[in-house]
Scaffold this motif. Structure first.
Motif, short mmCIF file in Angstrom:
data_model
loop_
_atom_site.label_atom_id
_atom_site.label_comp_id
_atom_site.label_asym_id
_atom_site.label_seq_id
_atom_site.Cartn_x
_atom_site.Cartn_y
_atom_site.Cartn_z
N SER A 5 39.72 41.18 33.05
CA SER A 5 39.41 39.97 33.80
C SER A 5 38.11 40.17 34.58
O SER A 5 37.80 41.26 35.04
CB SER A 5 40.56 39.69 34.77
OG SER A 5 40.16 38.84 35.81
N ASP A 6 37.36 39.08 34.75
CA ASP A 6 36.15 39.14 35.57
C ASP A 6 36.35 38.33 36.85
O ASP A 6 35.40 37.88 37.47
CB ASP A 6 34.93 38.65 34.80
CG ASP A 6 35.07 37.19 34.36
OD1 ASP A 6 36.14 36.58 34.61
OD2 ASP A 6 34.11 36.66 33.77
N ARG A 7 37.60 38.17 37.27
CA ARG A 7 37.93 37.33 38.41
C ARG A 7 38.00 38.10 39.73
O ARG A 7 38.14 37.49 40.78
CB ARG A 7 39.28 36.64 38.17
CG ARG A 7 39.43 36.05 36.78
CD ARG A 7 40.71 35.24 36.68
NE ARG A 7 40.50 33.91 37.23
CZ ARG A 7 41.45 33.19 37.83
NH1 ARG A 7 42.64 33.70 38.00
NH2 ARG A 7 41.19 31.99 38.28
N LEU A 8 37.93 39.41 39.68
CA LEU A 8 38.17 40.21 40.87
C LEU A 8 36.88 40.53 41.61
O LEU A 8 35.83 40.74 41.01
CB LEU A 8 38.89 41.51 40.50
CG LEU A 8 40.12 41.38 39.60
CD1 LEU A 8 40.78 42.74 39.41
CD2 LEU A 8 41.10 40.36 40.15
N SER A 9 36.99 40.61 42.93
CA SER A 9 35.86 40.96 43.79
C SER A 9 36.16 42.25 44.54
O SER A 9 37.32 42.55 44.83
CB SER A 9 35.59 39.83 44.80
OG SER A 9 35.28 38.62 44.14
N GLU A 10 35.10 42.97 44.86
CA GLU A 10 35.25 44.24 45.57
C GLU A 10 35.64 44.00 47.03
O GLU A 10 35.11 43.11 47.69
CB GLU A 10 33.94 45.01 45.52
CG GLU A 10 34.04 46.45 45.99
CD GLU A 10 34.18 47.43 44.85
OE1 GLU A 10 34.70 48.53 45.09
OE2 GLU A 10 33.75 47.10 43.72
N LEU A 11 36.60 44.80 47.51
CA LEU A 11 36.96 44.81 48.93
C LEU A 11 36.41 46.10 49.52
O LEU A 11 36.77 47.20 49.08
CB LEU A 11 38.47 44.75 49.10
CG LEU A 11 39.01 44.90 50.53
CD1 LEU A 11 38.63 43.69 51.37
CD2 LEU A 11 40.52 45.10 50.52
N LEU A 47 40.34 55.66 46.82
CA LEU A 47 40.61 54.61 45.85
C LEU A 47 39.59 53.48 45.96
O LEU A 47 38.95 53.31 46.99
CB LEU A 47 42.01 54.03 46.07
CG LEU A 47 43.18 55.01 45.97
CD1 LEU A 47 44.49 54.29 46.27
CD2 LEU A 47 43.23 55.69 44.60
N ARG A 48 39.49 52.70 44.92
CA ARG A 48 38.69 51.48 44.94
C ARG A 48 39.62 50.30 45.21
O ARG A 48 40.80 50.33 44.83
CB ARG A 48 37.99 51.31 43.59
CG ARG A 48 36.99 50.18 43.53
CD ARG A 48 36.42 50.07 42.12
NE ARG A 48 35.42 49.01 42.02
CZ ARG A 48 35.04 48.46 40.88
NH1 ARG A 48 35.58 48.86 39.73
NH2 ARG A 48 34.12 47.52 40.86
N ALA A 49 39.12 49.26 45.85
CA ALA A 49 39.92 48.07 46.14
C ALA A 49 39.25 46.84 45.56
O ALA A 49 38.07 46.58 45.81
CB ALA A 49 40.10 47.90 47.64
N LEU A 50 40.00 46.07 44.78
CA LEU A 50 39.53 44.78 44.27
C LEU A 50 40.55 43.72 44.66
O LEU A 50 41.71 44.03 44.92
CB LEU A 50 39.35 44.83 42.76
CG LEU A 50 38.26 45.83 42.32
CD1 LEU A 50 38.90 47.07 41.73
CD2 LEU A 50 37.30 45.21 41.34
N ALA A 51 40.11 42.47 44.70
CA ALA A 51 41.00 41.41 45.17
C ALA A 51 40.66 40.10 44.50
O ALA A 51 39.55 39.89 44.00
CB ALA A 51 40.91 41.28 46.68
N TYR A 52 41.64 39.20 44.54
CA TYR A 52 41.41 37.82 44.12
C TYR A 52 42.03 36.90 45.16
O TYR A 52 43.22 37.01 45.48
CB TYR A 52 42.01 37.52 42.75
CG TYR A 52 41.76 36.08 42.35
CD1 TYR A 52 40.50 35.67 41.94
CD2 TYR A 52 42.78 35.13 42.43
CE1 TYR A 52 40.24 34.35 41.61
CE2 TYR A 52 42.53 33.80 42.09
CZ TYR A 52 41.26 33.42 41.68
OH TYR A 52 41.01 32.11 41.36
#
Length: 373
Positions: A27-33, A43-48
């Motif tokens: 998916s290309d819907r996630l943004s970086e937090l 860890l890395r954090a992504l969100a929608y």
């Protein structure tokens, strides 16, 4: 404990599976937090967050499985599409290759599964940042995950039970059944670990929390040869003991090979459910019907006619049971681009006193395979 040859064979298989990571679509819907705290687990954090999401909306935390990225898991499971339809935010913690070569959350590493430590603490920091930045309802925070992500969901539910209203463990394991890679492989096969009577105590000792406890939904395939279905039963035993529920369920239903058992409290609230999908292997049960939460089939995303994402959302009250099949929506075109994940600061390998020759062989092999720090 399994023979050394068995452990090494499984490490090799996991390493070969991990070699292809980064080439799959997602998916290309996630943004970086960013800026969510000290991030002790690296860890890395992504969100929608759906456009126009009102204050006080729920939050769902989603943990991917081994060899997966957050974007891959979102595309397959359909959680961000479900968020659009039902109105909640989604947080996707993502593992870094520096922590685990195969991108498994380290649900078996003592330094990552304790309250205030490692990866568990990083995920807790992400949750707090999401609540603060978007004005989300901290009384309606939920968590789910597949395989190693399911086992890490068990970790979070045990170490931070006051944070979560509910959790869903898919093809995962109970909390506290392994403290090393060899023990983890044994546990995945259903061997070793604490007895049934000792499992609830693992959760009760993981924090100072005395209740109330989150509701738990368990999902497993009867033909899962990666994480034995006995682990689903063990998760059930662990939380049935924590909730002090009777051995017999309040309700049982069987439909098209899907057996669902539910345990309710005196007020009729569902506190615990166990879902066994007949003939299903290792993965997320899906029903790719074009509707939100139906998912997209692929590796570890299994079209078995059961829309677990929708069912889990309904069990948490995020959608009504009657609305589980929502209007179809187009599936976004996948992409294969992944941003580099942050790495933990390099640390010197610990000095292990009095290590036997065979023990050193195991440890060297685990480090070479990227499965031990």
């Amino acid at each position: 404990m399994r023979p050394l040859s068995d452990t090494l064979m499984r490490m090799t298989a996991f390493r070969e599976a991990g070699a292809a990571i980064g080439s799959r679509a997602g998916s290309d819907r996630l943004s970086e937090l960013t800026g969510f705290g000290g991030n002790p687990g690296g860890l890395r954090a992504l969100a929608y967050v759906p456009p126009g999401l009102p204050k006080g909306a729920p939050l769902v935390v989603v943990l991917h499985g081994c060899t997966q990225s957050a974007a891959e898991y979102d595309l397959g499971s359909g959680w961000s599409a479900m968020a659009d339809a039902a109105g909640f935010a989604v947080l996707f913690p993502e593992q870094a290759r520096a922590n685990n070569f195969n991108l498994c959350f380290n649900w078996f590493e003592p330094g990552d599964v304790r309250r205030g430590k490692g990866e568990a603490a990083s995920i807790r920091q992400m949750i707090e940042a999401m609540i603060g930045q978007h004005g989300l309802d901290r009384r309606r925070v939920y968590i789910t995950g597949l395989s190693a992500g399911g086992a890490m969901a068990s970790v979070m539910l045990a170490t931070y039970p006051e944070v979560f209203a509910g959790g869903a463990v898919i093809a995962g394991l109970p909390y506290g059944v392994a403290a090393s890679v060899p023990e983890a492989f044994d546990a995945m096969r259903g061997h070793g670990g604490p007895g049934e009577a000792a499992l609830p105590a693992k959760v009760r000792k993981a924090s100072q929390h005395k209740g109330p406890w989150p509701s738990i939904s368990i999902w497993h395939g009867s033909a899962d040869h990666t994480v034995s279905p006995s682990n689903g039963e063990a998760v059930l035993s662990q939380w049935r003991g924590v909730h002090d529920l009777d051995p017999d369920p309040s309700h049982t239903e069987v439909a098209a090979g899907h057996t669902r058992r539910v345990w309710r409290d005196a007020k009729g609230r569902a506190l615990l459910e166990h879902n066994l999908v007949a003939g299903m292997g290792h993965g997320v049960p899906l029903k790719p019907d074009g509707s939100a939460g139906g998912g997209v089939s692929g590796a570890y995303m299994l079209d078995v006619g059961v829309a677990s994402t929708r069912d889990i959302a309904a069990s948490w009250g995020l959608i009504h049971e009657a609305e589980a099949a929502v209007a179809p929506r187009p599936v976004e075109a996948p992409r294969a681009v992944r941003k580099p994940a942050p790495r933990k600061p390099a640390q010197a390998a610990p000095v292990l006193p009095n290590v036997s020759a065979i023990g050193k062989v195991i440890e060297d092999a685990l480090r070479t395979a990227g499965l031990m720090k």
